[in-house]
Design a protein around this motif. Structure first.
Motif, short mmCIF file in Angstrom:
data_model
loop_
_atom_site.label_atom_id
_atom_site.label_comp_id
_atom_site.label_asym_id
_atom_site.label_seq_id
_atom_site.Cartn_x
_atom_site.Cartn_y
_atom_site.Cartn_z
N ILE A 1 -50.29 -110.31 7.58
CA ILE A 1 -51.71 -110.62 7.45
C ILE A 1 -52.42 -110.40 8.78
O ILE A 1 -53.54 -109.86 8.83
CB ILE A 1 -51.89 -112.05 6.93
CG1 ILE A 1 -51.46 -112.11 5.46
CG2 ILE A 1 -53.33 -112.53 7.10
CD1 ILE A 1 -51.40 -113.51 4.88
N HIS A 2 -51.78 -110.80 9.88
CA HIS A 2 -52.39 -110.55 11.19
C HIS A 2 -52.62 -109.05 11.41
O HIS A 2 -53.62 -108.65 12.01
CB HIS A 2 -51.49 -111.07 12.30
CG HIS A 2 -51.38 -112.57 12.34
ND1 HIS A 2 -52.37 -113.40 11.90
CD2 HIS A 2 -50.37 -113.38 12.81
CE1 HIS A 2 -52.00 -114.68 12.08
NE2 HIS A 2 -50.79 -114.68 12.62
N ARG A 3 -51.71 -108.22 10.91
CA ARG A 3 -51.80 -106.77 11.12
C ARG A 3 -52.52 -106.05 9.98
O ARG A 3 -52.53 -104.82 9.92
CB ARG A 3 -50.39 -106.18 11.27
CG ARG A 3 -49.64 -106.68 12.51
CD ARG A 3 -48.30 -105.97 12.66
NE ARG A 3 -47.36 -106.36 11.60
CZ ARG A 3 -46.53 -107.39 11.68
NH1 ARG A 3 -46.53 -108.16 12.75
NH2 ARG A 3 -45.70 -107.67 10.68
N SER A 4 -53.10 -106.79 9.05
CA SER A 4 -53.65 -106.18 7.85
C SER A 4 -54.82 -105.24 8.12
O SER A 4 -55.14 -104.39 7.29
CB SER A 4 -54.08 -107.26 6.84
OG SER A 4 -55.09 -108.10 7.42
N ASP A 26 -57.13 -117.85 -0.03
CA ASP A 26 -57.99 -118.26 1.07
C ASP A 26 -57.34 -119.35 1.91
O ASP A 26 -57.55 -119.42 3.12
CB ASP A 26 -59.35 -118.73 0.56
CG ASP A 26 -60.40 -118.72 1.67
OD1 ASP A 26 -60.58 -117.66 2.29
OD2 ASP A 26 -61.00 -119.78 1.92
N GLU A 27 -56.51 -120.19 1.29
CA GLU A 27 -55.77 -121.20 2.07
C GLU A 27 -54.70 -120.53 2.92
O GLU A 27 -54.46 -120.93 4.06
CB GLU A 27 -55.16 -122.24 1.14
CG GLU A 27 -56.18 -123.14 0.45
CD GLU A 27 -55.53 -124.32 -0.24
OE1 GLU A 27 -54.36 -124.20 -0.66
OE2 GLU A 27 -56.20 -125.37 -0.37
N VAL A 28 -54.04 -119.51 2.37
CA VAL A 28 -53.07 -118.74 3.15
C VAL A 28 -53.76 -118.13 4.36
O VAL A 28 -53.26 -118.18 5.49
CB VAL A 28 -52.43 -117.64 2.28
CG1 VAL A 28 -51.61 -116.67 3.15
CG2 VAL A 28 -51.54 -118.26 1.20
N LEU A 29 -54.93 -117.54 4.14
CA LEU A 29 -55.66 -116.89 5.22
C LEU A 29 -56.17 -117.89 6.24
O LEU A 29 -56.22 -117.61 7.44
CB LEU A 29 -56.82 -116.08 4.64
CG LEU A 29 -56.41 -114.92 3.72
CD1 LEU A 29 -57.64 -114.26 3.11
CD2 LEU A 29 -55.57 -113.91 4.47
N LEU A 30 -56.54 -119.09 5.78
CA LEU A 30 -56.96 -120.14 6.71
C LEU A 30 -55.81 -120.54 7.62
O LEU A 30 -55.98 -120.72 8.83
CB LEU A 30 -57.50 -121.35 5.95
CG LEU A 30 -57.90 -122.57 6.80
CD1 LEU A 30 -58.93 -122.19 7.86
CD2 LEU A 30 -58.43 -123.68 5.90
N GLN A 68 -59.57 -110.67 9.61
CA GLN A 68 -58.60 -110.43 8.54
C GLN A 68 -58.90 -111.28 7.31
O GLN A 68 -58.66 -110.85 6.18
CB GLN A 68 -57.17 -110.72 9.03
CG GLN A 68 -56.68 -109.79 10.13
CD GLN A 68 -56.96 -110.31 11.53
OE1 GLN A 68 -57.99 -110.96 11.75
NE2 GLN A 68 -56.08 -110.02 12.47
N ARG A 69 -59.43 -112.46 7.54
CA ARG A 69 -59.69 -113.37 6.41
C ARG A 69 -60.76 -112.78 5.48
O ARG A 69 -60.56 -112.70 4.26
CB ARG A 69 -60.14 -114.72 6.95
CG ARG A 69 -60.20 -115.83 5.91
CD ARG A 69 -60.53 -117.15 6.58
NE ARG A 69 -60.73 -118.21 5.62
CZ ARG A 69 -61.16 -119.43 5.92
NH1 ARG A 69 -61.42 -119.73 7.19
NH2 ARG A 69 -61.33 -120.35 4.98
N ALA A 70 -61.87 -112.35 6.05
CA ALA A 70 -62.95 -111.77 5.23
C ALA A 70 -62.50 -110.45 4.60
O ALA A 70 -62.81 -110.16 3.44
CB ALA A 70 -64.19 -111.56 6.08
#
Length: 413
Positions: free
Chosen positions: A310-313, A338-342, A361-363
């Motif tokens: 996710i960091h490298r997405s 969204d909780e995973v991304l948080l 990455q979250r958005a």
């Protein structure tokens, strides 16, 4: 019969904090006296009653005598002869051993035989009597209160007593339900890192969460983690989760996302190749041991496995993005994504110098999920049926359509 307000309600009122619940102790009464007044008995281990109108808890004044190991090893005596001072003496901290009359309006209505008001002024967490040593859960409670009352310190004599309890093996008898109860409450406090600071200082963290304890002193690559030490980074992540008002499942995921780094072979440090899968395996064992709720363990597993991806997405193309969303089960559980991304944002910002850095990455991943969800799967399934395509082939057609939709979106963006 005399009734007194006790515990947290008195403490928080003296601190000027909101009071949400009231606990009461009743001196000079028997169970049948309470029932005669309409109180409803609810206590299994000792006499506790619910008020017929407010439904607040009223407990008969009681004493406790140690009869075995752990928090269950007590013989409880509740009788009209037990005094208020005797009841308060069995409590954990002086700040929780203050009583007040039911019509309390000022200092004259307080009953404070153990100096709790003084310790509130001095911002000290101090045990009431040596009976503290009889219940290992009190170690966890002190740590939790340190996370809540961030300006308080643990009295040296209380810290020494907790260390002695750990050395004597009393903490070995903590049961899973109570550990999780206190741990989950501590994670939701204002500064969760302080709970772990206290548990480490007395040696209890190595007993209840050795997987977390071993992260201190484990180096990691400075270009990714300026604080270098994995344990220090973990505490920053937890405090970032509190800063961002994350729910419990996210905070538990933050706690366990890097457990695998504690098992990295020494010859590959400070790199942590494959730590994500090791973290997933370790957190599952922790969750099983502590009987962590399913929603917490499932979210933590996704975060442990995928936080690096996710960091490298931002570097991923359409096909890789869709596969990442599928591995996160985001299409079936979009709210959980969204909780995973948080949790991943807490991880990214829980580093020295990155506390206020945006996490795009979250958005981006939420937007990619919206694109994937816009694909009309029922239309594709109908077309497949008209072509005589069934089974796995239908899923492949849907996957391909989702990849194409994301690719079009990326080109447009």
């Amino acid at each position: 019969m005399q009734i007194y307000m006790v515990g947290g309600a008195v403490r928080d009122r003296l601190l000027g904090r909101p009071v949400n619940d009231h606990d009461w102790v009743v001196v000079g009464a028997r169970p049948e006296d309470m029932v005669a007044r309409g109180f409803v008995p609810v206590g299994r281990d000792f006499p506790v009653f619910l008020h017929p109108e407010t439904h607040e808890e009223y407990a008969l004044a009681r004493t406790e005598r140690k009869s075995g190991r752990g928090y269950r090893g007590f013989v409880v005596q509740a009788s009209p002869d037990v005094t208020l001072e005797e009841d308060l003496s069995r409590r954990d901290l002086t700040i929780n051993a203050i009583a007040a009359s039911a019509d309390w309006t000022g200092a004259e209505g307080l009953f404070d035989p153990y100096g709790g008001a003084r310790d509130l002024e001095r911002r000290v967490l101090r045990h009431v009597t040596d009976a503290f040593r009889e219940d290992p859960v009190r170690i966890l409670r002190v740590a939790r209160f340190a996370a809540r009352f961030t300006g308080f310190t643990v009295a040296p004599e209380t810290m020494a007593l907790m260390r002695e309890m750990v050395r004597s093996g009393e903490a070995d008898h903590l049961v899973a339900e109570r550990v999780w109860q206190e741990l989950s409450r501590g994670l939701m406090e204002e500064k969760p890192s302080r709970m772990f600071d206290v548990l480490r200082a007395c040696g209890a963290l190595a007993v209840v969460l050795p997987e977390v304890e071993r992260l201190w002193g484990v180096p990691q690559r400075a270009e990714h983690h300026p604080e270098v030490d994995t344990g220090v980074h973990l505490m920053m992540v937890l405090d970032m989760a509190a800063r961002l008002s994350a729910p419990l499942a996210v905070r538990f995921a933050c706690l366990t996302h890097d457990l695998g780094k504690g098992t990295t072979p020494a010859d590959v440090l400070p790199r942590h190749i494959g730590h994500e899968q090791r973290s997933s395996k370790l957190l599952k064992a922790v969750a099983e041991r502590l009987r962590v709720p399913v929603d917490c363990r499932e979210l933590a597993d996704v975060v442990a496995r995928e936080h690096g991806n996710i960091h490298r997405s931002g570097e991923l193309g359409a096909a890789a993005l869709v596969r990442l969303l599928e591995r996160c089960d985001a299409i079936r559980k979009p709210a959980r994504l969204d909780e995973v991304l948080l949790a991943c944002e807490c991880d990214a910002r829980g580093r020295l110098g990155f506390e206020d850095t945006p996490y795009p990455q979250r958005a981006r991943l939420n937007a990619a999920l919206a694109v994937v969800q816009s694909v009309a799967t029922s239309t594709i399934a109908a077309r497949a049926a008209s072509m005589g395509v069934t089974g796995q082939k239908v899923g492949e057609m849907i996957h391909a359509a989702r990849v194409q939709a994301v690719a079009d979106w990326l080109r447009g963006g």
